[in-house]
Design a protein around this motif. Structure first.
Motif, PDB file in Angstrom:
ATOM      1  N   ARG A 122       0.821  -1.209   0.000  1.00 13.05           N
ATOM      2  CA  ARG A 122       0.000   0.000   0.000  1.00 13.05           C
ATOM      3  C   ARG A 122       0.854   1.257   0.000  1.00 13.05           C
ATOM      4  O   ARG A 122       0.537   2.242  -0.678  1.00 13.05           O
ATOM      5  N   SER A 123       1.950   1.243   0.735  1.00 12.78           N
ATOM      6  CA  SER A 123       2.872   2.379   0.735  1.00 12.78           C
ATOM      7  C   SER A 123       3.485   2.567  -0.647  1.00 12.78           C
ATOM      8  O   SER A 123       3.601   3.695  -1.147  1.00 12.78           O
ATOM      9  N   LEU A 124       3.870   1.456  -1.277  1.00 11.33           N
ATOM     10  CA  LEU A 124       4.473   1.514  -2.597  1.00 11.33           C
ATOM     11  C   LEU A 124       3.469   1.986  -3.644  1.00 11.33           C
ATOM     12  O   LEU A 124       3.839   2.671  -4.607  1.00 11.33           O
ATOM     13  N   ASP A 125       2.211   1.629  -3.473  1.00  6.42           N
ATOM     14  CA  ASP A 125       1.168   2.088  -4.394  1.00  6.42           C
ATOM     15  C   ASP A 125       0.958   3.593  -4.268  1.00  6.42           C
ATOM     16  O   ASP A 125       0.593   4.266  -5.229  1.00  6.42           O
ATOM     17  N   ALA A 126       1.220   4.126  -3.069  1.00  8.06           N
ATOM     18  CA  ALA A 126       1.013   5.552  -2.820  1.00  8.06           C
ATOM     19  C   ALA A 126       2.216   6.392  -3.225  1.00  8.06           C
ATOM     20  O   ALA A 126       2.067   7.540  -3.651  1.00  8.06           O
ATOM     21  N   THR A 127       3.427   5.836  -3.098  1.00  2.00           N
ATOM     22  CA  THR A 127       4.630   6.601  -3.410  1.00  2.00           C
ATOM     23  C   THR A 127       5.764   5.676  -3.821  1.00  2.00           C
ATOM     24  O   THR A 127       5.950   4.617  -3.222  1.00  2.00           O
ATOM     25  N   ASP A 128       6.534   6.090  -4.813  1.00  2.00           N
ATOM     26  CA  ASP A 128       7.640   5.278  -5.303  1.00  2.00           C
ATOM     27  C   ASP A 128       8.910   5.613  -4.527  1.00  2.00           C
ATOM     28  O   ASP A 128       9.895   6.093  -5.085  1.00  2.00           O
ATOM     29  N   SER A 129       8.891   5.340  -3.236  1.00  2.00           N
ATOM     30  CA  SER A 129      10.042   5.647  -2.387  1.00  2.00           C
ATOM     31  C   SER A 129      11.100   4.562  -2.500  1.00  2.00           C
ATOM     32  O   SER A 129      10.794   3.367  -2.413  1.00  2.00           O
ATOM     33  N   ALA A 130      12.355   4.985  -2.653  1.00  2.00           N
ATOM     34  CA  ALA A 130      13.466   4.032  -2.728  1.00  2.00           C
ATOM     35  C   ALA A 130      13.721   3.351  -1.392  1.00  2.00           C
ATOM     36  O   ALA A 130      14.430   2.341  -1.334  1.00  2.00           O
ATOM     37  N   LEU A 131      13.136   3.876  -0.323  1.00  3.83           N
ATOM     38  CA  LEU A 131      13.386   3.320   1.006  1.00  3.83           C
ATOM     39  C   LEU A 131      12.455   2.151   1.344  1.00  3.83           C
ATOM     40  O   LEU A 131      12.739   1.381   2.266  1.00  3.83           O
ATOM     41  N   PRO A 206      13.731  12.687   1.174  1.00  5.49           N
ATOM     42  CA  PRO A 206      14.069  12.626  -0.257  1.00  5.49           C
ATOM     43  C   PRO A 206      15.181  11.624  -0.505  1.00  5.49           C
ATOM     44  O   PRO A 206      15.919  11.245   0.414  1.00  5.49           O
ATOM     45  N   LEU A 207      15.294  11.190  -1.756  1.00  5.97           N
ATOM     46  CA  LEU A 207      16.344  10.255  -2.125  1.00  5.97           C
ATOM     47  C   LEU A 207      17.708  10.846  -1.792  1.00  5.97           C
ATOM     48  O   LEU A 207      17.981  12.013  -2.058  1.00  5.97           O
ATOM     49  N   SER A 208      18.575  10.028  -1.211  1.00  7.80           N
ATOM     50  CA  SER A 208      19.887  10.495  -0.761  1.00  7.80           C
ATOM     51  C   SER A 208      20.901   9.360  -0.885  1.00  7.80           C
ATOM     52  O   SER A 208      20.533   8.190  -1.035  1.00  7.80           O
ATOM     53  N   PRO A 209      22.202   9.692  -0.792  1.00  7.49           N
ATOM     54  CA  PRO A 209      23.217   8.635  -0.796  1.00  7.49           C
ATOM     55  C   PRO A 209      23.020   7.635   0.349  1.00  7.49           C
ATOM     56  O   PRO A 209      23.309   6.446   0.189  1.00  7.49           O
ATOM     57  N   ALA A 210      22.493   8.103   1.487  1.00  7.07           N
ATOM     58  CA  ALA A 210      22.270   7.203   2.623  1.00  7.07           C
ATOM     59  C   ALA A 210      21.200   6.165   2.295  1.00  7.07           C
ATOM     60  O   ALA A 210      21.324   4.990   2.682  1.00  7.07           O
ATOM     61  N   ILE A 211      20.159   6.574   1.586  1.00 12.52           N
ATOM     62  CA  ILE A 211      19.106   5.632   1.199  1.00 12.52           C
ATOM     63  C   ILE A 211      19.655   4.613   0.211  1.00 12.52           C
ATOM     64  O   ILE A 211      19.374   3.405   0.313  1.00 12.52           O
ATOM     65  N   ARG A 212      20.459   5.068  -0.749  1.00 13.73           N
ATOM     66  CA  ARG A 212      21.078   4.141  -1.701  1.00 13.73           C
ATOM     67  C   ARG A 212      22.003   3.162  -0.988  1.00 13.73           C
ATOM     68  O   ARG A 212      22.061   1.977  -1.318  1.00 13.73           O
TER      69      ARG A 212
END
Length: 237
Positions: A122-131, A206-212
């Motif tokens: 459900r979270s992924l359906d709401a937002t394409d977060s890399a985390l 937001p997407l960051s080097p730490a998330i990657r």
């Protein structure tokens, strides 16, 4: 032999004969269940497209004497249209399904695992977060009782100068004991948020080097726990 109803998420499917398909579900009350959907590969199948991976459905199943139950009724609960129509999100969703398929035990009720997967989809359906995927892997490891240590060095128990991550050693390591992979302070803080109840706030970052970095570390940890490479890993990283 009996009929039963449950809610489930389709983890994967594979062909059986000329028209049938075996469907693997993560269900709320019955654990991981394998069922035969008869005639599902025919153009006029009564199941339509409701038995595809990531589908969240209300099921009626018939349990006979074999290891495979029979799917008799299916109603869609969540369509997850945004997820299924976006290749990036779909790849992430399939990665989580594969991990659950490997971790889940056949016919062992695990409502918490079902709810965890449903919430992540459900979270992924709401937002394409890399985390979402790395956070899910870490939460899944914790659910399985093998959460990495992120507070102190797993070798000497110091809480300072934590600069490495080695899941085989149990988690983070200090400068003196370090081995495995380098670990930045930002990635360590993010890992602590995910495992310490701050996931909601972390998903807004937001997407960051730490998330990657966390994507890489969490995948390595998950694969080490499963003792195999995840086939869907390359679909989203």
């Amino acid at each position: 032999m009996s009929l039963y109803r449950d809610q489930g998420i389709v983890l994967r499917t594979y062909k059986l004969g000329e028209a049938d398909r075996i469907v693997v579900f993560c269900t709320e009350a019955h654990g991981k269940v394998r069922g035969v959907a008869k005639g599902v590969r025919k153009t006029r199948s009564r199941f339509g497209g409701r038995l595809e991976p990531t589908s969240h459905v209300q099921l009626q199943m018939y349990r006979g004497r074999s290891e495979l139950d029979t799917v008799t009724q299916v109603e869609t609960v969540d369509h997850f249209r945004a997820l299924r129509e976006d290749l990036s999100r779909l790849g992430k969703g399939l990665a989580m399904l594969e991990a659950v398929d490997k971790v889940g035990a056949d016919r062992a009720a695990d409502a918490a695992l079902y709810r965890m997967l449903l919430g992540a989809l459900r979270s992924l359906d709401a937002t394409d977060s890399a985390l979402i995927v790395p956070a899910f892997y870490l939460k899944l490891l914790a659910h399985d009782g093998v959460s990495p240590e992120v507070r102190v060095c797993t070798s000497c128990s110091t809480a300072s100068n934590l600069e490495a991550f080695d899941y085989a050693s149990g988690g983070v390591l200090c400068r003196s004991c370090r081995r495995g992979l380098p670990l930045s302070s930002d990635a360590l803080e993010l890992m602590r948020k995910v495992l310490g109840g701050g996931l909601g706030a972390a998903l807004k970052l937001p997407l960051s080097p730490a998330i990657r970095e966390l994507e890489h570390l969490a995948t390595i940890a998950m694969e080490h726990h499963l003792e195999r490479r995840l086939r869907t890993t390359d679909a989203y990283v």
